[in-house]
Design a protein around this motif. Structure first.
Motif, PDB file in Angstrom:
ATOM      1  N   LYS A  23       0.830  -1.206   0.000  1.00 50.55           N
ATOM      2  CA  LYS A  23       0.000   0.000   0.000  1.00 50.55           C
ATOM      3  C   LYS A  23       0.863   1.255   0.000  1.00 50.55           C
ATOM      4  N   VAL A  24       1.894   1.272   0.833  1.00 52.33           N
ATOM      5  CA  VAL A  24       2.778   2.435   0.892  1.00 52.33           C
ATOM      6  C   VAL A  24       3.468   2.635  -0.458  1.00 52.33           C
ATOM      7  N   ALA A  25       3.859   1.546  -1.108  1.00 51.60           N
ATOM      8  CA  ALA A  25       4.501   1.661  -2.424  1.00 51.60           C
ATOM      9  C   ALA A  25       3.576   2.349  -3.428  1.00 51.60           C
ATOM     10  N   LEU A  26       2.319   1.966  -3.454  1.00 56.71           N
ATOM     11  CA  LEU A  26       1.369   2.597  -4.369  1.00 56.71           C
ATOM     12  C   LEU A  26       1.107   4.042  -3.975  1.00 56.71           C
ATOM     13  N   ASP A  27       1.072   4.334  -2.676  1.00 54.62           N
ATOM     14  CA  ASP A  27       0.899   5.718  -2.224  1.00 54.62           C
ATOM     15  C   ASP A  27       2.077   6.583  -2.667  1.00 54.62           C
ATOM     16  N   LEU A  28       3.276   6.034  -2.558  1.00 53.74           N
ATOM     17  CA  LEU A  28       4.465   6.772  -2.998  1.00 53.74           C
ATOM     18  C   LEU A  28       4.410   7.031  -4.502  1.00 53.74           C
ATOM     19  N   MET A  29       3.948   6.050  -5.256  1.00 45.55           N
ATOM     20  CA  MET A  29       3.815   6.226  -6.695  1.00 45.55           C
ATOM     21  C   MET A  29       2.809   7.326  -7.003  1.00 45.55           C
ATOM     22  N   ALA A  30       1.725   7.375  -6.236  1.00 49.45           N
ATOM     23  CA  ALA A  30       0.696   8.389  -6.455  1.00 49.45           C
ATOM     24  C   ALA A  30       1.238   9.789  -6.239  1.00 49.45           C
ATOM     25  N   SER A  31       2.087   9.949  -5.253  1.00 48.11           N
ATOM     26  CA  SER A  31       2.583  11.280  -4.921  1.00 48.11           C
ATOM     27  C   SER A  31       3.854  11.667  -5.659  1.00 48.11           C
ATOM     28  N   GLY A  32       4.664  10.667  -6.021  1.00 49.51           N
ATOM     29  CA  GLY A  32       5.955  10.992  -6.610  1.00 49.51           C
ATOM     30  C   GLY A  32       6.272  10.308  -7.913  1.00 49.51           C
ATOM     31  N   ALA A  36       9.446   6.861  -7.404  1.00 48.92           N
ATOM     32  CA  ALA A  36       9.382   7.041  -5.946  1.00 48.92           C
ATOM     33  C   ALA A  36       9.295   5.713  -5.211  1.00 48.92           C
ATOM     34  N   ILE A  37       9.065   4.624  -5.951  1.00 47.61           N
ATOM     35  CA  ILE A  37       8.978   3.307  -5.311  1.00 47.61           C
ATOM     36  C   ILE A  37      10.390   2.781  -5.052  1.00 47.61           C
ATOM     37  N   THR A  38      10.854   2.964  -3.832  1.00 50.93           N
ATOM     38  CA  THR A  38      12.132   2.409  -3.399  1.00 50.93           C
ATOM     39  C   THR A  38      11.929   1.773  -2.030  1.00 50.93           C
ATOM     40  N   LEU A  39      12.708   0.754  -1.743  1.00 53.36           N
ATOM     41  CA  LEU A  39      12.570   0.084  -0.454  1.00 53.36           C
ATOM     42  C   LEU A  39      12.958   1.007   0.696  1.00 53.36           C
ATOM     43  N   ASP A 119       2.980   4.454 -16.665  1.00 54.37           N
ATOM     44  CA  ASP A 119       4.363   4.841 -16.462  1.00 54.37           C
ATOM     45  C   ASP A 119       5.230   3.650 -16.058  1.00 54.37           C
ATOM     46  N   PRO A 120       6.299   3.366 -16.805  1.00 54.71           N
ATOM     47  CA  PRO A 120       7.187   2.282 -16.377  1.00 54.71           C
ATOM     48  C   PRO A 120       7.979   2.687 -15.144  1.00 54.71           C
ATOM     49  N   VAL A 121       8.275   1.734 -14.299  1.00 48.36           N
ATOM     50  CA  VAL A 121       9.119   1.992 -13.127  1.00 48.36           C
ATOM     51  C   VAL A 121      10.565   2.010 -13.601  1.00 48.36           C
TER      52      VAL A 121
END
Length: 238
Positions: A23-32, A36-39, A119-121
């Motif tokens: 969930k946090v990973a998707l939230d980070l993607m939403a905002s950044g 923004a998806i990094t461990l 968007d590709p990661v």
């Protein structure tokens, strides 16, 4: 507490933490955005150490693969359920049900939609065969089912189609030909056209472009869907 009880509690906590990480990973993607998806960023948001996150996902790519598989499977479940619930004797209703389920899922899960289709990661390396091969097959064959349902009514419109099997990617044909062995190349091309109609408007809406142009994206989608059914020559049942 028994050994079995301790194990069950640990497994439950691990499942809860894994769900929170995703969930946090998707939230980070939403905002950044996807990069923004990094461990480390996830660990910071959760108040954990980076090393603790590695106990759940060995690499960032492992996490991204899990996310894509989760959201793609959820999409496949949604459109398959809508298709099966619609009457098999009414292709227009079945096509509309699939399309509306696709749009509804995308609007409720915009970051999942972007992860699958947008968007590709940066730097992500998918595993061999793709991150969600079974879900991809289900959605692909679902789209082809739309064309197959329309084909008895629409085939006369495509008698002059120049498409032949070499015009398609072997991976696509590996999914659709076993499921629909009687469909000709022109029908597979029709499935891609239908996909373009549906995916185009949904993408514009998910990315916020339609909201600056119309206050009624729902109405626009429904009229486009009705027009698609008309152009396919499918009769409406009363």
């Amino acid at each position: 507490m028994t050994v079995t009880g301790s194990r069950g509690r640990r497994e439950r906590l691990r499942a809860e933490t894994t769900a929170e990480i995703k969930k946090v990973a998707l939230d980070l993607m939403a905002s950044g955005g996807p990069d923004a998806i990094t461990l480390r960023a996830i660990a910071r948001e959760m108040g954990m150490t980076a090393n603790a996150i590695y106990g759940y996902f060995a690499t960032r790519d492992d996490l991204v693969t899990t996310l894509i598989n989760d959201v793609y499977t959820a999409l496949a479940d949604a459109v398959d359920a809508a298709w099966e619930a619609a009457p098999a004797t009414d292709p227009a209703v079945r096509i509309e049900a699939w399309a509306n389920a696709f749009r509804a899922w995308a609007l409720v899960n915009p970051q999942g939609f972007r992860l699958i289709y947008g968007d590709p990661v940066p730097g992500y390396q998918a595993p061999e065969g793709g991150p969600a091969p079974e879900a991809a097959r289900r959605v692909c064959t679902g789209l082809t089912a739309l064309a197959a349902a329309a084909w008895p009514h629409a085939q006369h419109l495509y008698q002059d189609s120049a498409f032949d099997w070499p015009d398609f990617d072997p991976g696509l044909l590996g999914k659709v030909r076993p499921a629909f062995p009687d469909l000709p190349p022109a029908a597979v091309a029709l499935a891609l056209r239908i996909w373009g109609h549906l995916h185009g408007l949904v993408s514009l809406e998910v990315y916020g472009h339609l909201h600056t142009q119309t206050a009624s994206p729902e109405k626009l989608f429904q009229e486009e869907l009705a027009q698609l059914v008309r152009t396919l020559g499918i009769p409406r049942r009363r």
